[in-house]
Design a protein around this motif. Structure first.
Motif, PDB file in Angstrom:
ATOM      1  N   ILE A 153      -6.280   1.174  -5.651  1.00 26.72           N
ATOM      2  CA  ILE A 153      -7.456   0.538  -6.246  1.00 26.72           C
ATOM      3  C   ILE A 153      -7.025  -0.361  -7.410  1.00 26.72           C
ATOM      4  N   ASN A 154      -6.090   0.112  -8.235  1.00 26.78           N
ATOM      5  CA  ASN A 154      -5.598  -0.712  -9.347  1.00 26.78           C
ATOM      6  C   ASN A 154      -4.921  -1.979  -8.830  1.00 26.78           C
ATOM      7  N   LYS A 155      -4.180  -1.872  -7.731  1.00 26.10           N
ATOM      8  CA  LYS A 155      -3.516  -3.032  -7.135  1.00 26.10           C
ATOM      9  C   LYS A 155      -4.562  -4.038  -6.637  1.00 26.10           C
ATOM     10  N   ILE A 156      -5.622  -3.533  -6.026  1.00 27.28           N
ATOM     11  CA  ILE A 156      -6.703  -4.415  -5.559  1.00 27.28           C
ATOM     12  C   ILE A 156      -7.385  -5.080  -6.753  1.00 27.28           C
ATOM     13  N   TYR A 157      -7.688  -4.288  -7.774  1.00 31.34           N
ATOM     14  CA  TYR A 157      -8.336  -4.807  -8.982  1.00 31.34           C
ATOM     15  C   TYR A 157      -7.489  -5.923  -9.601  1.00 31.34           C
ATOM     16  N   VAL A 184       0.837  -1.206   0.000  1.00 28.51           N
ATOM     17  CA  VAL A 184       0.000   0.000   0.000  1.00 28.51           C
ATOM     18  C   VAL A 184       0.869   1.252   0.000  1.00 28.51           C
ATOM     19  N   GLU A 185       1.871   1.267   0.846  1.00 28.20           N
ATOM     20  CA  GLU A 185       2.713   2.456   0.992  1.00 28.20           C
ATOM     21  C   GLU A 185       3.598   2.702  -0.231  1.00 28.20           C
ATOM     22  N   SER A 186       3.755   1.692  -1.082  1.00 31.35           N
ATOM     23  CA  SER A 186       4.528   1.883  -2.316  1.00 31.35           C
ATOM     24  C   SER A 186       3.702   2.586  -3.391  1.00 31.35           C
ATOM     25  N   CYS A 187       2.409   2.714  -3.166  1.00 29.44           N
ATOM     26  CA  CYS A 187       1.525   3.381  -4.132  1.00 29.44           C
ATOM     27  C   CYS A 187       1.561   4.887  -3.920  1.00 29.44           C
ATOM     28  N   ALA A 188       1.544   5.618  -5.019  1.00 28.59           N
ATOM     29  CA  ALA A 188       1.627   7.076  -4.955  1.00 28.59           C
ATOM     30  C   ALA A 188       0.287   7.726  -4.600  1.00 28.59           C
ATOM     31  N   ASN A 189      -0.830   7.036  -4.874  1.00 28.87           N
ATOM     32  CA  ASN A 189      -2.145   7.639  -4.614  1.00 28.87           C
ATOM     33  C   ASN A 189      -3.202   6.539  -4.502  1.00 28.87           C
TER      34      ASN A 189
END
Length: 128
Positions: free
Chosen positions: A81-85, A71-76
Motif C-alpha cells: 500500500i505504501n508503494k502504491i501511495y 510487489v514480491e519485494s514487499c514484506a507485507n
C-alpha cells in the motif's frame, strides 16, 4: 472466454481499495470485505483489457498494475500500500496536480468494463 496466454496467467490480482464511508460506517476491524471478480477480455504484446466487478458496486477503488518483482519485494500488505501511495504521489507531482485531484480522476466505482492497461513489457509478471 478465451484461454489466457502465459503473460496473463502470470498476472495476479491486486486491487487497492479506497472505500468512501461515514465514520459510523467504519468496520472496527479495518476489513472492508471488498472482493473483485476480474475477467481477462483481451491480451496483446503490451496491453491487457479486463472487466472488473467489485463485490460492492458502491465502493470506490483504484486499479493499479505493479510489476510482480516490486510487489514480491514487499514484506507485507502495508508495504505494498505504501508503494502504491508513493507511486500515486509521484504521478500527481509529475502531472503538476495535487494528490487528491489526481485520485479523483482515477478512482473507480461500480463495474469497470473493457479497462485497458497499456505499456506492459512482454515476459514480465504483473499484479493487478
Amino acid at each position: 472466454m478465451r484461454k489466457i496466454n502465459w503473460l496473463m496467467a502470470a498476472m495476479m490480482l491486486f486491487a487497492a481499495s479506497f472505500v468512501a464511508c461515514n465514520n459510523d460506517d467504519v468496520n472496527k476491524g479495518g476489513n472492508t470485505d471488498l472482493t473483485f471478480n476480474i475477467e481477462v477480455a483481451e491480451v496483446t504484446k503490451s496491453n491487457a483489457t479486463f472487466n472488473i466487478t467489485p463485490s460492492n458496486l458502491e465502493a470506490d477503488y483504484l486499479v493499479v498494475v505493479l510489476d510482480a518483482k516490486a510487489v514480491e519485494s514487499c514484506a507485507n500488505d502495508k508495504e505494498i500500500i505504501n508503494k502504491i501511495y508513493d507511486g500515486v504521489k509521484i504521478a500527481a507531482e509529475n502531472a503538476d496536480t495535487t494528490f487528491e485531484a489526481y485520485l479523483i480522476e482515477r478512482v473507480k466505482r461500480g463495474a469497470l468494463e473493457n479497462h485497458t492497461v497499456s505499456s506492459l513489457v512482454p515476459a514480465t509478471k504483473y499484479y493487478l
